[in-house]
Design a protein around this motif. Structure first.
Motif, PDB file in Angstrom:
ATOM      1  N   MET A 109       0.846  -1.173   0.000  1.00 28.66           N
ATOM      2  CA  MET A 109       0.000   0.000   0.000  1.00 28.66           C
ATOM      3  C   MET A 109       0.890   1.233   0.000  1.00 28.66           C
ATOM      4  SD  MET A 109      -2.902   0.992   2.713  1.00 28.66           S
ATOM      5  CE  MET A 109      -3.746   2.528   2.590  1.00 28.66           C
ATOM      6  N   GLY A 110       0.433   2.288  -0.619  1.00 28.59           N
ATOM      7  CA  GLY A 110       1.211   3.515  -0.651  1.00 28.59           C
ATOM      8  C   GLY A 110       0.342   4.726  -0.890  1.00 28.59           C
ATOM      9  N   TYR A 111       0.972   5.886  -0.788  1.00 31.63           N
ATOM     10  CA  TYR A 111       0.287   7.169  -0.942  1.00 31.63           C
ATOM     11  C   TYR A 111       1.218   8.070  -1.737  1.00 31.63           C
ATOM     12  CZ  TYR A 111      -1.136  11.860   0.542  1.00 31.63           C
ATOM     13  OH  TYR A 111      -1.513  13.173   0.577  1.00 31.63           O
ATOM     14  N   ILE A 112       0.699   8.717  -2.776  1.00 34.00           N
ATOM     15  CA  ILE A 112       1.497   9.624  -3.602  1.00 34.00           C
ATOM     16  C   ILE A 112       0.683  10.888  -3.852  1.00 34.00           C
ATOM     17  CG2 ILE A 112       2.669   9.968  -5.806  1.00 34.00           C
ATOM     18  CD1 ILE A 112       2.771   6.991  -6.177  1.00 34.00           C
ATOM     19  N   HIS A 113       1.366  12.000  -3.869  1.00 33.78           N
ATOM     20  CA  HIS A 113       0.748  13.277  -4.228  1.00 33.78           C
ATOM     21  C   HIS A 113       1.550  13.809  -5.415  1.00 33.78           C
ATOM     22  CE1 HIS A 113      -1.700  16.794  -3.367  1.00 33.78           C
ATOM     23  NE2 HIS A 113      -0.626  17.539  -3.515  1.00 33.78           N
ATOM     24  N   LEU A 114       0.971  13.762  -6.631  1.00 32.71           N
ATOM     25  CA  LEU A 114       1.698  14.140  -7.838  1.00 32.71           C
ATOM     26  C   LEU A 114       1.020  15.273  -8.591  1.00 32.71           C
ATOM     27  CD1 LEU A 114       2.533  10.674  -9.430  1.00 32.71           C
ATOM     28  CD2 LEU A 114       4.104  12.202  -8.265  1.00 32.71           C
ATOM     29  N   PRO A 115       1.803  16.191  -9.133  1.00 27.95           N
ATOM     30  CA  PRO A 115       1.245  17.257  -9.968  1.00 27.95           C
ATOM     31  C   PRO A 115       1.203  16.848 -11.439  1.00 27.95           C
ATOM     32  CG  PRO A 115       3.523  17.735  -9.499  1.00 27.95           C
ATOM     33  CD  PRO A 115       3.196  16.430  -8.805  1.00 27.95           C
ATOM     34  N   ILE A 116       0.434  15.786 -11.800  1.00 29.14           N
ATOM     35  CA  ILE A 116       0.384  15.337 -13.189  1.00 29.14           C
ATOM     36  C   ILE A 116      -0.725  16.009 -13.983  1.00 29.14           C
ATOM     37  CG2 ILE A 116       1.406  13.094 -12.640  1.00 29.14           C
ATOM     38  CD1 ILE A 116      -1.441  11.918 -13.088  1.00 29.14           C
ATOM     39  N   SER A 117      -1.550  16.786 -13.325  1.00 24.08           N
ATOM     40  CA  SER A 117      -2.602  17.512 -14.030  1.00 24.08           C
ATOM     41  C   SER A 117      -2.551  18.968 -13.580  1.00 24.08           C
ATOM     42  CB  SER A 117      -3.967  16.885 -13.730  1.00 24.08           C
ATOM     43  OG  SER A 117      -4.312  17.095 -12.388  1.00 24.08           O
ATOM     44  N   LYS A 118      -3.520  19.767 -14.016  1.00 19.44           N
ATOM     45  CA  LYS A 118      -3.540  21.187 -13.654  1.00 19.44           C
ATOM     46  C   LYS A 118      -3.628  21.384 -12.151  1.00 19.44           C
ATOM     47  CE  LYS A 118      -5.560  22.558 -18.010  1.00 19.44           C
ATOM     48  NZ  LYS A 118      -6.708  23.082 -18.718  1.00 19.44           N
ATOM     49  N   ARG A 119      -4.338  20.478 -11.485  1.00 22.40           N
ATOM     50  CA  ARG A 119      -4.419  20.502 -10.021  1.00 22.40           C
ATOM     51  C   ARG A 119      -3.769  19.235  -9.505  1.00 22.40           C
ATOM     52  NH1 ARG A 119      -9.375  21.344 -11.994  1.00 22.40           N
ATOM     53  NH2 ARG A 119      -9.712  19.179 -11.537  1.00 22.40           N
ATOM     54  N   PRO A 120      -3.024  19.307  -8.419  1.00 17.40           N
ATOM     55  CA  PRO A 120      -2.385  18.090  -7.896  1.00 17.40           C
ATOM     56  C   PRO A 120      -3.414  17.015  -7.533  1.00 17.40           C
ATOM     57  CG  PRO A 120      -1.496  20.036  -6.817  1.00 17.40           C
ATOM     58  CD  PRO A 120      -2.679  20.489  -7.634  1.00 17.40           C
ATOM     59  N   LEU A 121      -3.084  15.777  -7.887  1.00 11.97           N
ATOM     60  CA  LEU A 121      -3.913  14.622  -7.554  1.00 11.97           C
ATOM     61  C   LEU A 121      -3.260  13.852  -6.419  1.00 11.97           C
ATOM     62  CD1 LEU A 121      -4.660  13.248 -11.113  1.00 11.97           C
ATOM     63  CD2 LEU A 121      -6.340  14.150  -9.518  1.00 11.97           C
ATOM     64  N   THR A 122      -4.082  13.262  -5.599  1.00 13.06           N
ATOM     65  CA  THR A 122      -3.599  12.390  -4.535  1.00 13.06           C
ATOM     66  C   THR A 122      -4.036  10.972  -4.854  1.00 13.06           C
ATOM     67  OG1 THR A 122      -3.751  14.168  -2.916  1.00 13.06           O
ATOM     68  CG2 THR A 122      -3.685  11.928  -2.060  1.00 13.06           C
ATOM     69  N   PHE A 123      -3.098  10.021  -4.723  1.00 16.03           N
ATOM     70  CA  PHE A 123      -3.368   8.612  -4.991  1.00 16.03           C
ATOM     71  C   PHE A 123      -3.135   7.805  -3.732  1.00 16.03           C
ATOM     72  CE2 PHE A 123      -0.973  10.326  -8.642  1.00 16.03           C
ATOM     73  CZ  PHE A 123      -1.969  10.328  -9.584  1.00 16.03           C
ATOM     74  N   VAL A 124      -3.975   6.835  -3.509  1.00 14.00           N
ATOM     75  CA  VAL A 124      -3.721   5.787  -2.525  1.00 14.00           C
ATOM     76  C   VAL A 124      -3.831   4.490  -3.308  1.00 14.00           C
ATOM     77  CG1 VAL A 124      -4.486   4.641  -0.414  1.00 14.00           C
ATOM     78  CG2 VAL A 124      -4.646   7.134  -0.603  1.00 14.00           C
ATOM     79  N   PHE A 125      -2.776   3.666  -3.260  1.00 12.71           N
ATOM     80  CA  PHE A 125      -2.807   2.429  -4.025  1.00 12.71           C
ATOM     81  C   PHE A 125      -2.526   1.255  -3.109  1.00 12.71           C
ATOM     82  CE2 PHE A 125       1.306   4.431  -4.291  1.00 12.71           C
ATOM     83  CZ  PHE A 125       2.216   3.411  -4.060  1.00 12.71           C
ATOM     84  N   SER A 126      -3.123   0.121  -3.478  1.00 12.81           N
ATOM     85  CA  SER A 126      -2.964  -1.072  -2.653  1.00 12.81           C
ATOM     86  C   SER A 126      -3.166  -2.311  -3.505  1.00 12.81           C
ATOM     87  CB  SER A 126      -3.962  -1.066  -1.492  1.00 12.81           C
ATOM     88  OG  SER A 126      -5.287  -1.072  -1.987  1.00 12.81           O
ATOM     89  N   TRP A 127      -2.730  -3.429  -2.993  1.00  5.34           N
ATOM     90  CA  TRP A 127      -2.975  -4.730  -3.606  1.00  5.34           C
ATOM     91  C   TRP A 127      -3.049  -5.734  -2.478  1.00  5.34           C
ATOM     92  CZ3 TRP A 127       1.257  -1.721  -3.807  1.00  5.34           C
ATOM     93  CH2 TRP A 127       2.411  -2.203  -3.208  1.00  5.34           C
ATOM     94  N   GLY A 128      -3.906  -6.684  -2.662  1.00  4.12           N
ATOM     95  CA  GLY A 128      -4.113  -7.701  -1.645  1.00  4.12           C
ATOM     96  C   GLY A 128      -5.552  -8.150  -1.663  1.00  4.12           C
ATOM     97  N   GLY A 129      -5.820  -9.278  -1.039  1.00 10.10           N
ATOM     98  CA  GLY A 129      -7.167  -9.809  -1.073  1.00 10.10           C
ATOM     99  C   GLY A 129      -7.638 -10.058  -2.495  1.00 10.10           C
ATOM    100  N   GLU A 130      -6.683 -10.348  -3.383  1.00 11.69           N
ATOM    101  CA  GLU A 130      -6.948 -10.653  -4.786  1.00 11.69           C
ATOM    102  C   GLU A 130      -7.381  -9.447  -5.621  1.00 11.69           C
ATOM    103  OE1 GLU A 130      -9.185 -14.237  -5.420  1.00 11.69           O
ATOM    104  OE2 GLU A 130      -8.280 -15.192  -3.668  1.00 11.69           O
TER     105      GLU A 130
END
Length: 90
Positions: free
Chosen positions: A1-22
């Motif tokens: 699991m992780g958390y990223i805050h990236l300025p890939i668009s006009k406004r910064p986006l926040t991502f939370v990503f995970s894998w598990g439980g299939e």
């Protein structure tokens, strides 16, 4: 699991990503606006392969959860194919 805050668009986006439980999962949010289709497509390209199918679910009303009103989610089951309609139906 992780958390990223990236300025890939006009406004910064926040991502939370995970894998598990299939499942693989990415949540995408802005502070005060729902992400656009183009932003979600950029996120799909960052986190998933070109030929992987991912979905945004609209759950049963009884299972609906809304912790943050400006967050959308991408989901992909691990080791399973998501069925898609024939391309001529689209």
């Amino acid at each position: 699991m992780g958390y990223i805050h990236l300025p890939i668009s006009k406004r910064p986006l926040t991502f939370v990503f995970s894998w598990g439980g299939e499942w693989e999962h990415v949540s995408v949010s802005h502070r005060n606006k729902v992400p656009t289709w183009d932003e979600m497509y950029m996120v799909k390209d960052i986190f998933f392969e070109d030929e992987e199918v991912v979905v945004q679910y609209h759950p049963r009303k009884s299972e609906y959860v809304n912790i943050h009103p400006y967050t959308l989610h991408l989901w992909r089951p691990i080791n399973k194919e998501i069925p898609t309609p024939p391309i001529e139906f689209v």
